[in-house]
Design a protein around this motif. Structure first.
Motif, PDB file in Angstrom:
ATOM      1  N   SER A   1      -4.128  -4.071  -5.965  1.00 57.30           N
ATOM      2  CA  SER A   1      -4.072  -3.468  -7.298  1.00 57.30           C
ATOM      3  C   SER A   1      -2.652  -3.507  -7.839  1.00 57.30           C
ATOM      4  O   SER A   1      -1.677  -3.443  -7.088  1.00 57.30           O
ATOM      5  N   ILE A   2      -2.532  -3.596  -9.148  1.00 56.28           N
ATOM      6  CA  ILE A   2      -1.228  -3.550  -9.804  1.00 56.28           C
ATOM      7  C   ILE A   2      -0.793  -2.094  -9.890  1.00 56.28           C
ATOM      8  O   ILE A   2      -1.519  -1.237 -10.378  1.00 56.28           O
ATOM      9  N   ILE A   3       0.406  -1.820  -9.428  1.00 57.00           N
ATOM     10  CA  ILE A   3       0.906  -0.447  -9.361  1.00 57.00           C
ATOM     11  C   ILE A   3       1.623  -0.099 -10.660  1.00 57.00           C
ATOM     12  O   ILE A   3       2.364  -0.917 -11.214  1.00 57.00           O
ATOM     13  N   GLU A   4       1.418   1.127 -11.136  1.00 61.21           N
ATOM     14  CA  GLU A   4       2.052   1.584 -12.377  1.00 61.21           C
ATOM     15  C   GLU A   4       2.836   2.868 -12.127  1.00 61.21           C
ATOM     16  O   GLU A   4       2.433   3.723 -11.345  1.00 61.21           O
ATOM     17  N   TYR A   5       3.962   2.963 -12.815  1.00 61.36           N
ATOM     18  CA  TYR A   5       4.790   4.175 -12.834  1.00 61.36           C
ATOM     19  C   TYR A   5       4.992   4.530 -14.311  1.00 61.36           C
ATOM     20  O   TYR A   5       6.025   4.181 -14.902  1.00 61.36           O
ATOM     21  N   PRO A   6       4.036   5.204 -14.927  1.00 57.16           N
ATOM     22  CA  PRO A   6       4.029   5.334 -16.397  1.00 57.16           C
ATOM     23  C   PRO A   6       5.221   6.071 -16.981  1.00 57.16           C
ATOM     24  O   PRO A   6       5.544   5.878 -18.152  1.00 57.16           O
TER      25      PRO A   6
ATOM     26  N   SER B   1       0.978   9.708  -5.606  1.00 55.98           N
ATOM     27  CA  SER B   1       1.437  11.042  -5.204  1.00 55.98           C
ATOM     28  C   SER B   1       2.442  11.633  -6.185  1.00 55.98           C
ATOM     29  O   SER B   1       2.551  12.857  -6.300  1.00 55.98           O
ATOM     30  N   PHE B   2       3.189  10.764  -6.890  1.00 57.31           N
ATOM     31  CA  PHE B   2       4.224  11.237  -7.822  1.00 57.31           C
ATOM     32  C   PHE B   2       3.937  10.682  -9.221  1.00 57.31           C
ATOM     33  O   PHE B   2       4.626   9.777  -9.693  1.00 57.31           O
ATOM     34  N   PRO B   3       2.911  11.202  -9.881  1.00 57.41           N
ATOM     35  CA  PRO B   3       2.472  10.624 -11.155  1.00 57.41           C
ATOM     36  C   PRO B   3       3.476  10.768 -12.288  1.00 57.41           C
ATOM     37  O   PRO B   3       3.372  10.048 -13.282  1.00 57.41           O
ATOM     38  N   PHE B   4       4.453  11.685 -12.162  1.00 55.40           N
ATOM     39  CA  PHE B   4       5.397  11.923 -13.255  1.00 55.40           C
ATOM     40  C   PHE B   4       6.834  11.564 -12.868  1.00 55.40           C
ATOM     41  O   PHE B   4       7.775  12.058 -13.484  1.00 55.40           O
TER      42      PHE B   4
ATOM     43  N   PHE C   1       8.826  -4.788  -7.492  1.00 55.57           N
ATOM     44  CA  PHE C   1       8.878  -4.069  -8.773  1.00 55.57           C
ATOM     45  C   PHE C   1       8.918  -4.994  -9.984  1.00 55.57           C
ATOM     46  O   PHE C   1       8.547  -4.566 -11.085  1.00 55.57           O
ATOM     47  N   LEU C   2       9.331  -6.239  -9.823  1.00 51.27           N
ATOM     48  CA  LEU C   2       9.487  -7.106 -10.987  1.00 51.27           C
ATOM     49  C   LEU C   2       8.355  -8.105 -11.189  1.00 51.27           C
ATOM     50  O   LEU C   2       8.115  -8.541 -12.325  1.00 51.27           O
ATOM     51  N   VAL C   3       7.654  -8.482 -10.126  1.00 50.46           N
ATOM     52  CA  VAL C   3       6.529  -9.415 -10.293  1.00 50.46           C
ATOM     53  C   VAL C   3       5.368  -8.690 -10.955  1.00 50.46           C
ATOM     54  O   VAL C   3       4.925  -7.640 -10.474  1.00 50.46           O
ATOM     55  N   ASP C   4       4.864  -9.228 -12.048  1.00 53.18           N
ATOM     56  CA  ASP C   4       3.884  -8.493 -12.869  1.00 53.18           C
ATOM     57  C   ASP C   4       2.516  -8.375 -12.238  1.00 53.18           C
ATOM     58  O   ASP C   4       1.679  -7.587 -12.690  1.00 53.18           O
ATOM     59  N   THR C   5       2.215  -9.155 -11.180  1.00 53.67           N
ATOM     60  CA  THR C   5       0.935  -9.003 -10.486  1.00 53.67           C
ATOM     61  C   THR C   5       1.002  -7.930  -9.403  1.00 53.67           C
ATOM     62  O   THR C   5      -0.016  -7.616  -8.781  1.00 53.67           O
ATOM     63  N   LYS C   6       2.194  -7.369  -9.182  1.00 46.60           N
ATOM     64  CA  LYS C   6       2.362  -6.309  -8.192  1.00 46.60           C
ATOM     65  C   LYS C   6       2.647  -4.960  -8.853  1.00 46.60           C
ATOM     66  O   LYS C   6       2.137  -3.927  -8.425  1.00 46.60           O
ATOM     67  N   THR C   7       3.481  -4.969  -9.880  1.00 47.14           N
ATOM     68  CA  THR C   7       3.870  -3.729 -10.558  1.00 47.14           C
ATOM     69  C   THR C   7       3.901  -3.949 -12.064  1.00 47.14           C
ATOM     70  O   THR C   7       4.369  -4.994 -12.532  1.00 47.14           O
ATOM     71  N   CYS C   8       3.428  -2.963 -12.787  1.00 49.26           N
ATOM     72  CA  CYS C   8       3.541  -2.964 -14.249  1.00 49.26           C
ATOM     73  C   CYS C   8       4.542  -1.874 -14.630  1.00 49.26           C
ATOM     74  O   CYS C   8       4.229  -0.683 -14.563  1.00 49.26           O
ATOM     75  N   LEU C   9       5.757  -2.300 -14.991  1.00 44.30           N
ATOM     76  CA  LEU C   9       6.768  -1.327 -15.375  1.00 44.30           C
ATOM     77  C   LEU C   9       6.521  -0.840 -16.800  1.00 44.30           C
ATOM     78  O   LEU C   9       6.046  -1.595 -17.650  1.00 44.30           O
TER      79      LEU C   9
ATOM     80  N   ASN D   1       0.821  -1.216   0.000  1.00 39.57           N
ATOM     81  CA  ASN D   1       0.000   0.000   0.000  1.00 39.57           C
ATOM     82  C   ASN D   1       0.856   1.268   0.000  1.00 39.57           C
ATOM     83  O   ASN D   1       0.443   2.314  -0.529  1.00 39.57           O
ATOM     84  N   PHE D   2       2.043   1.187   0.599  1.00 40.86           N
ATOM     85  CA  PHE D   2       2.952   2.330   0.572  1.00 40.86           C
ATOM     86  C   PHE D   2       3.351   2.651  -0.870  1.00 40.86           C
ATOM     87  O   PHE D   2       3.346   3.822  -1.286  1.00 40.86           O
ATOM     88  N   PHE D   3       3.698   1.639  -1.639  1.00 38.50           N
ATOM     89  CA  PHE D   3       4.083   1.866  -3.032  1.00 38.50           C
ATOM     90  C   PHE D   3       2.911   2.379  -3.857  1.00 38.50           C
ATOM     91  O   PHE D   3       3.096   3.174  -4.785  1.00 38.50           O
ATOM     92  N   SER D   4       1.713   1.953  -3.510  1.00 39.03           N
ATOM     93  CA  SER D   4       0.531   2.472  -4.198  1.00 39.03           C
ATOM     94  C   SER D   4       0.362   3.962  -3.935  1.00 39.03           C
ATOM     95  O   SER D   4       0.063   4.739  -4.859  1.00 39.03           O
TER      96      SER D   4
END
Length: 531
Positions: free
Chosen positions: A443-448, A417-420, A466-474, A409-412
């Motif tokens: 939810s899967i976290i994104e850093y577009p 908070s930092f969309p860019f 950051f690397l597992v695709d069910t946690k983060t979408c790089l 939840n912290f990473f979410s």
């Protein structure tokens, strides 16, 4: 734009004036002029509007603020066909050094008052800004505003050369009112007067933007040589006591109206150097501070800012700051809470002030971060679990640090908070308590916009985060820096399917602690340059 002109000129010319203006404003001015000038009478009226001709940038600007020359074909059209037609309308020119001479000499510019020169090699700059140089002599009396970006790849001579160039600019341009002096280098050299202190003076300069090496360089610029200076934006590399000759830090600065001080290295000389400088600015109206301060006894809070700064500036109407103060916890008895710090800002006007207090028992250090909100800076460092939240649209670089574990939840919260954010660094060696739980409901976290991810000092759990695709979408084209053995464990010897998708997206992989990369590792990163 050329495609539009070639295939859709009839449709474009048939649009109402208001729509045409909206379309043209979304394009670079040089594209509008190159594609539409002299096409027909109606479009010609548009492209001769001051919106497209008064402030002209004849170079390409990339997303990271680097500058590149236009194509030879395009520039040739400006030299021969376009600039001679609009030369009397041009008030400001931004140009790249490789085309500088041709642009400035192809016609006369009777109303030019502002000039931006970019990618100017330092030896060329030393030659250019001297009395008697034909190119500069043409404009030295009419230029009121100058932006110059110099680059230098020589670690040894940069500081001295920058001082020479700065001195020559102030001396040659007799009517200069605004100077933005930006010296960039692979060695991050800045302007400094330590080696030699040249003698120069200007009674016309009203605004100065400059990066300097030492605090004494700031004092040197404020010793009276710019006696009409109203605005000073200064970035200082080091705020420390100087073993060299000490420059006077007591004379008042009654003409200064706006002062911005930025330093991203820590200093223990806040009371000794910074406060006396600020108290000289008796008529200051706007103040911006970005400081990292080591304190002996207590954090910087609202009471200290009022007593040491604001009470000495009766004219101040805008005060924005981003101050991180820290102190050793050894021998500290009464530890202030975040509520204690926040209370000291209750009577601050015209600002929303945010505070965040952390105590780190392992390193025996306390930190207090106070800042004006909305947050105006491009970086936000040492974010902990106590992060108060908010939206930070200007921030493109962040770092995360804590002695307590981070949760999903912290990473979410961070991604929201930092969309860019473009660069993220994580320092935390504590195992996450929840990352091993079933995370299907998360939810899967994104850093577009993420392009650099530094996990060299991160626990295995955060590499997985950051690397597992069910946690983060790089996003595609990320540079990842990571310890080789940790990456090997998280990817299960580079065979784990859950990390394969994000690993395929990496543009570059910087591995720490491994020299020879096995073939099967390269196959797991098919589109990645491995360092």
């Amino acid at each position: 734009m050329e495609i539009i002109m070639e295939h859709s000129l009839v449709q474009l010319d048939g649009l109402p004036d208001e729509i045409l203006m909206i379309i043209f404003k979304t394009l670079d001015n040089y594209d509008v002029l190159y594609s539409l000038i002299n096409v027909n009478k109606r479009l010609n009226i548009f492209v001769h509007d001051s919106i497209f001709t008064s402030n002209l940038t004849l170079m390409r600007c990339s997303f990271n603020d680097s500058k590149h020359p236009l194509s030879d074909t395009l520039l040739e059209q400006f030299y021969v066909r376009i600039l001679p037609k609009i030369h009397h309308k041009i008030q400001w020119l931004n140009i790249e050094s490789s085309s500088m001479e041709r642009i400035l000499l192809c016609t006369n510019y009777p109303n030019l008052y502002g000039l931006g020169l970019y990618n100017l090699e330092i030896e060329r700059a030393k030659h250019l800004f001297t009395n008697g140089n034909v190119l500069i002599d043409l404009f030295k009396n009419q230029i009121l505003s100058l932006v110059i970006r110099i680059y230098n790849n020589n670690r040894i001579s940069a500081n001295h050369d920058n001082a020479i160039i700065f001195t020559n600019i102030v001396t040659v341009f007799a009517n200069l009112q605004c100077l933005n002096f930006d010296s960039s280098s692979i060695y991050s050299q800045r302007l400094s007067f330590d080696i030699s202190s040249p003698t120069f003076i200007s009674s016309t300069l009203l605004e100065l933007h400059v990066d300097v090496e030492h605090f004494n360089d700031c004092l040197y610029l404020l010793d009276g040589r710019f006696n009409q200076l109203r605005i000073l934006h200064i970035n200082i590399a080091w705020i420390r006591r100087s073993s060299r000759v000490t420059i006077n830090n007591t004379e008042s600065l009654p003409n200064l109206k706006c002062f911005s001080l930025y330093c991203d290295t820590d200093t223990s000389c806040y009371d000794e150097l910074i406060v006396p400088l600020l108290q000289r600015m008796l008529n200051l109206e706007k103040l911006h501070l970005h400081l990292i301060i080591f304190c002996k006894n207590t954090f910087i809070d609202g009471n200290l800012l009022k007593r040491n700064i604001m009470n000495h500036m009766p004219q101040i109407n805008k005060f924005t700051f981003n101050i991180r103060s820290s102190m050793s916890l050894r021998n500290q008895i009464n530890l202030l809470s975040n509520e204690d710090i926040q209370y000291t800002f209750n009577d601050f006007q015209n600002n929303q002030i945010i505070s965040c207090v952390d105590y780190f028992s392992e390193i025996q250090r306390g930190e207090c971060h106070i800042y004006s909100y909305p947050y105006e800076w491009k970086e936000y460092h040492k974010i902990t679990n106590n992060f108060p939240g908010g939206i930070f649209k200007h921030v493109c670089e962040i770092s995360l640090f804590d002695e307590r574990p981070f949760e999903h939840n912290f990473f979410s919260r961070i991604s929201q908070s930092f969309p860019f954010v473009k660069k993220l660094t994580l320092i935390n060696d504590k195992r996450s308590r929840k990352l091993d739980d079933n995370n299907q409901h998360l939810s899967i976290i994104e850093y577009p916009h993420l392009s650099v991810l530094d996990l060299v000092e991160a626990h295995d759990d955060y590499i997985e985060q950051f690397l597992v695709d069910t946690k983060t979408c790089l996003p595609n084209s990320v540079y990842l820096a990571v310890d080789y053995q940790v990456l090997k464990r998280v990817t299960q010897h580079f065979a784990r399917n859950e990390t394969r998708i994000n690993c395929k997206k990496l543009r570059c992989l910087g591995l720490v602690g491994k020299c020879r990369i096995p073939k099967y590792v390269e196959q797991y990163f098919p589109h990645t340059k491995i360092l």
